[in-house]
Design a protein around this motif. Structure first.
Motif: not given
Length: 396
Positions: A117-121, A267-277, A279-287
């Motif tokens: 997944x991170x290679x896709x990123x 479903x793609x999960x992101x977290x907003x990083x307050x250090x640089x504002x 959105x960073x991908x954590x994972x994607x569940x494809x189901x």
């Protein structure tokens, strides 16, 4: 009569069952976990006990094929990674008897194996947390000067790691602990990544849900924000709220799914990083996703949209949904709010706010479909054991 098989009858499976039940489906609920409760829904037409899809994969596939004469042409929904992997690897055989949502293995593995997944990123220029993938202790020593603490050891294949350690990740506070936990993972045969922890509360976590239709286009998009997790910091949603769509998150999600040539529910999960504002991908569940009932309650019935595309060859597009609606997994929220409160920087009014809202729905409790909740109450002793065991072993 429209037929669907729901394999896995926990929180996610119950959401799928109720979503399809509202549309008059004949639902076959397949369960292999003694703590399941979704198969007790009033919407279930037939129950089936199945072999464990990961531990007894061949028996599980043989069961589906042997009984295909009863359910020929039914659409199968996978509701967890154990089921998804098993169906995906045997998809070529199963499509002779059923309609399959699950993608073929060469596509699914890009999301099951988080390093892929991170290679896709990287290819799609989508931000994600700083991550290392050492394969040996020597490799870990080479990068240890680049690692900031605390950090996490994150499994490449999450569902297998979870079954072994009863934890999604290992959180480590120093180099000695990192080396110890990494060695444990190596000895157990699990590949892990060293990943930075993005600061900020659980409420900075966003999940973008989409359906990519059989023609490769996104039919509809739904966004929710996590309010609280089980367990806090590194877990699954126990309270969530529907949100206005965020174009940047949608763009990142679409880029990755398009690059992977994916079709289906994701479903793609992101977290907003307050250090640089960012959105960073954590994972994607494809189901089918855990709070899928929230989407249905808000106006987007993903299981039905999927059926209409794959079986009826009709495209259903939904562009609007209710915002500000809470989804509450009552049992987990109560336990975590009482016993893990020290891990959350929340006030009492923060805990009760979702319950006081007029716009809410529960993951399991329903006055219109009460038996799953009663079933859950009946298995509380088992649940309590697992909960306290996870509290002890969550971070080693």
């Amino acid at each position: 009569m429209k037929k669907a098989i729901v394999s896995g009858c926990h929180v996610c499976g119950l959401g799928v069952i109720r979503s399809l039940g509202l549309k008059g489906f004949q639902i076959i609920a397949m369960s292999y976990d003694g703590t399941d409760f979704g198969h007790h829904s009033k919407y279930v037409y037939e129950r089936a006990k199945i072999p464990h899809p990961r531990i007894e994969e061949k028996d599980f596939i043989d069961f589906l094929i042997k009984n295909s004469y009863k359910w020929e042409g039914a659409l199968i929904f996978d509701t967890n990674d154990d089921v998804a992997v098993s169906i995906s690897k045997n998809r070529a055989e199963l499509v002779n008897h059923y309609k399959i949502v699950t993608p073929e293995w060469k596509i699914l593995r890009k999301f099951i194996e988080k390093s892929e997944t991170y290679s896709l990123c990287e290819k799609c220029n989508v931000p994600y947390p700083k991550t290392f993938l050492p394969e040996t202790l020597d490799g870990l020593y080479e990068i240890k000067s680049e690692i900031a603490y605390p950090c996490i050891l994150k499994p490449v294949i999450g569902h297998e790691f979870m079954s072994k350690f009863n934890s999604k990740i290992f959180r480590v506070s120093n180099c000695r602990e990192l080396l110890s936990k990494f060695d444990l993972c190596l000895e157990s045969g699990y590949k892990v990544m060293v990943q930075e922890i993005i600061p900020g509360p659980d409420s900075n976590l966003y999940e973008c849900m989409v359906y990519v239709n059989s023609e490769g286009h996104i039919n509809t998009t739904f966004l929710f924000r996590k309010v609280r997790q089980n367990p806090p910091q590194f877990g699954v949603a126990r309270v969530a709220i529907s949100q206005d769509r965020i174009p940047q998150i949608e763009d990142f999600t679409e880029r990755i799914l398009k690059e992977a040539d994916f079709r289906g529910i994701a479903t793609a999960e992101f977290k907003k990083d307050p250090r640089d504002n960012q959105f960073k991908l954590l994972e994607i569940n494809v189901r089918a996703f855990r709070p899928n009932w929230l989407a249905t309650y808000c106006g987007i019935n993903f299981p039905w949209i999927t059926y209409m595309d794959l079986v009826e060859k009709e495209q259903i597009k939904v562009t609007n949904y209710k915002k500000g609606v809470y989804w509450i997994e009552l049992y987990q929220d109560v336990l975590n709010s009482v016993f893990r409160r020290n891990r959350e920087d929340l006030r009492f009014r923060d805990y009760i706010k979702p319950y006081l809202s007029k716009n809410k729905t529960f993951a399991i409790l329903s006055t219109d479909d009460f038996m799953p909740f009663l079933r859950q109450i009946g298995i509380l002793p088992i649940k309590y054991y697992k909960f306290f065991k996870s509290m002890i072993g969550q971070y080693g």
